[in-house]
Design a protein around this motif. Structure first.
Motif, short mmCIF file in Angstrom:
data_model
loop_
_atom_site.label_atom_id
_atom_site.label_comp_id
_atom_site.label_asym_id
_atom_site.label_seq_id
_atom_site.Cartn_x
_atom_site.Cartn_y
_atom_site.Cartn_z
N TYR A 141 -31.10 9.84 42.31
CA TYR A 141 -29.73 9.78 42.82
C TYR A 141 -28.92 8.80 41.96
CZ TYR A 141 -31.86 11.92 46.90
OH TYR A 141 -32.56 12.77 47.73
N LEU A 142 -27.75 9.24 41.55
CA LEU A 142 -26.80 8.38 40.86
C LEU A 142 -25.64 8.14 41.81
CD1 LEU A 142 -26.34 7.01 38.06
CD2 LEU A 142 -24.90 8.98 37.49
N VAL A 143 -25.51 6.90 42.28
CA VAL A 143 -24.48 6.55 43.25
C VAL A 143 -23.35 5.84 42.51
CG1 VAL A 143 -23.97 5.29 45.37
CG2 VAL A 143 -26.22 6.33 45.06
N ILE A 144 -22.17 6.45 42.49
CA ILE A 144 -21.04 5.89 41.77
C ILE A 144 -20.05 5.29 42.77
CG2 ILE A 144 -19.08 6.40 40.27
CD1 ILE A 144 -20.76 8.38 38.80
N SER A 145 -19.76 4.02 42.58
CA SER A 145 -18.89 3.28 43.51
C SER A 145 -17.42 3.40 43.09
CB SER A 145 -19.28 1.80 43.54
OG SER A 145 -20.62 1.66 43.95
N LEU A 146 -16.60 3.89 44.01
CA LEU A 146 -15.16 3.98 43.82
C LEU A 146 -14.48 3.58 45.12
CD1 LEU A 146 -15.22 7.37 41.93
CD2 LEU A 146 -14.04 5.37 41.03
N TYR A 147 -13.27 3.05 45.04
CA TYR A 147 -12.66 2.48 46.24
C TYR A 147 -11.32 3.10 46.61
CZ TYR A 147 -16.39 -0.69 45.24
OH TYR A 147 -17.64 -1.19 44.98
N ASN A 148 -10.76 3.91 45.74
CA ASN A 148 -9.53 4.63 46.03
C ASN A 148 -9.27 5.56 44.86
OD1 ASN A 148 -6.99 5.39 47.23
ND2 ASN A 148 -6.90 3.37 48.19
N LEU A 149 -8.09 6.14 44.80
CA LEU A 149 -7.75 7.05 43.71
C LEU A 149 -6.79 6.41 42.72
CD1 LEU A 149 -7.21 10.31 45.82
CD2 LEU A 149 -9.29 9.59 44.64
N TYR A 150 -7.01 6.68 41.45
CA TYR A 150 -6.12 6.31 40.37
C TYR A 150 -5.73 4.82 40.38
CZ TYR A 150 -6.14 11.28 39.56
OH TYR A 150 -6.56 12.57 39.31
N GLU A 151 -4.43 4.50 40.34
CA GLU A 151 -4.00 3.10 40.20
C GLU A 151 -4.46 2.22 41.36
OE1 GLU A 151 -1.99 5.69 40.00
OE2 GLU A 151 -1.26 5.74 37.91
N LYS A 152 -4.58 2.82 42.53
CA LYS A 152 -5.01 2.02 43.70
C LYS A 152 -6.46 1.55 43.52
CE LYS A 152 -1.92 3.91 47.22
NZ LYS A 152 -1.84 4.58 48.55
N HIS A 153 -7.29 2.39 42.94
CA HIS A 153 -8.66 1.97 42.63
C HIS A 153 -8.64 0.87 41.58
CE1 HIS A 153 -12.94 2.15 41.61
NE2 HIS A 153 -12.57 2.25 40.34
N ASP A 154 -7.86 1.06 40.53
CA ASP A 154 -7.79 0.07 39.45
C ASP A 154 -7.36 -1.29 39.97
OD1 ASP A 154 -8.48 2.15 37.81
OD2 ASP A 154 -6.53 2.33 36.82
#
Length: 353
Positions: A141-154
């Motif tokens: 399993y490759l679990v990729i952490s993201l917290y929102n979309l586009y600029e909001k994630h950045d």
């Protein structure tokens, strides 16, 4: 029990009947004969600056990444536990910031035959790395952490362009289909209102599973209770002030709508309404029992064996020096489990393990 079933649905290839066959030993000793999983924080290094990162506490990064466990000691450790077949989860920091990480993965998967999870922010996955991982099936399993979309994630991770870079790598991985991909996020004030759109976006991109974890944190009031306790001083995000009632209500409603709309989205742990309101609204949190320390342990970047990532000062042993199974069944480890169970620590009440 519901957390166990949630775990099995999320990582079905990790299911092992020994979970149930260990019942008698567990009842007698209060822990499994050998760990079911090993959580290896393989490095301190990270190229992002995420808000509410529990690994770095309240944003304080280690001053140096020196003294990381070397490749040979990691290899010897993995070989020593391989006959017990625990699942090994590699995280950090950012594991791909470590130059020899692919060699570590090859040892775990190919030489030792272990089930593996890799938790990454996805920004450092170049084409060559993606092809190696996918073609050689170096992780289950490759679990990729993201917290929102586009600029909001950045904004949340503190690096411009991070989302676009990770999204490009996700699209490559989805096409190759050599590894099971999971997108993971954390419920927080900065993203709660966007989680429905977030889930729909990545499912439309071809990601099969999405995991939403509840945030681990302690309040300032809870942290004050640890003054003078170095060994069990918590290493997690310290929340200034409480979550307001409006956020708690809106977040609960959002998760309810996501559960109905997207069966392949997993909320971890799967809290009832009462548990959810207690998690985010209580100060101090209600006492919670820890089951993780009875079946799994952590290893710090320096190769130190610790009961949990939130007790990184509670050092019980070291890879390359101590036999991990003998240590697991030692009196010292049993005492640590008893102290943690009796302690009713706040972060244990907000744990996703």
């Amino acid at each position: 029990m519901k957390n166990l079933f949630n775990y099995i649905k999320l990582y079905p290839s990790f299911f092992n009947w020994k979970i149930f066959s260990e019942g008698a030993f567990f009842s007698a000793w209060g822990h499994t004969r050998a760990p079911f999983s090993v959580n290896f924080q393989i490095t301190d290094k990270c190229n992002l600056k995420c808000k509410a990162c529990s690994f770095f506490g309240s944003g304080e990064r280690p001053s140096s990444c020196a003294n990381e466990a070397d490749l040979e000691s990691i290899r010897n450790f993995l070989l020593s536990i391989s006959k017990y077949k625990p699942a090994v989860s590699f995280g950090g920091g950012e594991p791909f910031a470590r130059g020899d990480f692919l060699e570590i993965l090859k040892t775990a998967k190919k030489e030792c035959g272990l089930k593996t999870i890799v938790i990454t922010n996805g920004t450092l996955l170049g084409d060559e790395t993606i092809n190696i991982i996918s073609g050689s099936k170096l992780t289950d399993y490759l679990v990729i952490s993201l917290y929102n979309l586009y600029e909001k994630h950045d904004e949340i991770v503190g690096v411009k362009g991070a989302f676009e870079k990770t999204l490009g790598n996700i699209r490559k991985l989805v096409k190759l289909r050599g590894v099971e991909l999971i997108v993971s996020t954390v419920l927080m004030e900065e993203n709660a209102r966007d989680l429905e759109r977030f889930a729909g976006f990545f499912l439309n991109e071809g990601v099969k599973k999405i995991k939403i974890e509840h945030q681990n944190f302690i309040t300032e009031k809870e942290h004050e209770a640890f003054n003078g306790s170095a060994v069990f001083c918590p290493g997690t995000f310290i929340k200034k002030g409480r979550f307001d009632e409006q956020f708690i209500k809106e977040a609960w409603d959002v998760l309810g709508r996501i559960r109905k709309a997207y069966p392949s989205v997993f909320v971890k742990p799967p809290l009832s309404r009462k548990e959810f309101y207690g998690w985010y609204g209580a100060d101090p949190a209600a006492a919670g029992k820890c089951h993780f320390i009875k079946h799994s342990f952590f290893i710090s970047p320096r190769g130190l064996i610790i009961p949990c990532q939130y007790f990184n000062n509670c050092v019980l042993g070291q890879i390359g020096r101590d036999d991990p199974i003998r240590l697991w069944n030692s009196m010292n480890y049993r005492k640590a489990r008893e102290i943690i169970e009796r302690g009713s620590f706040a972060m244990c009440s907000r744990c996703c393990k």
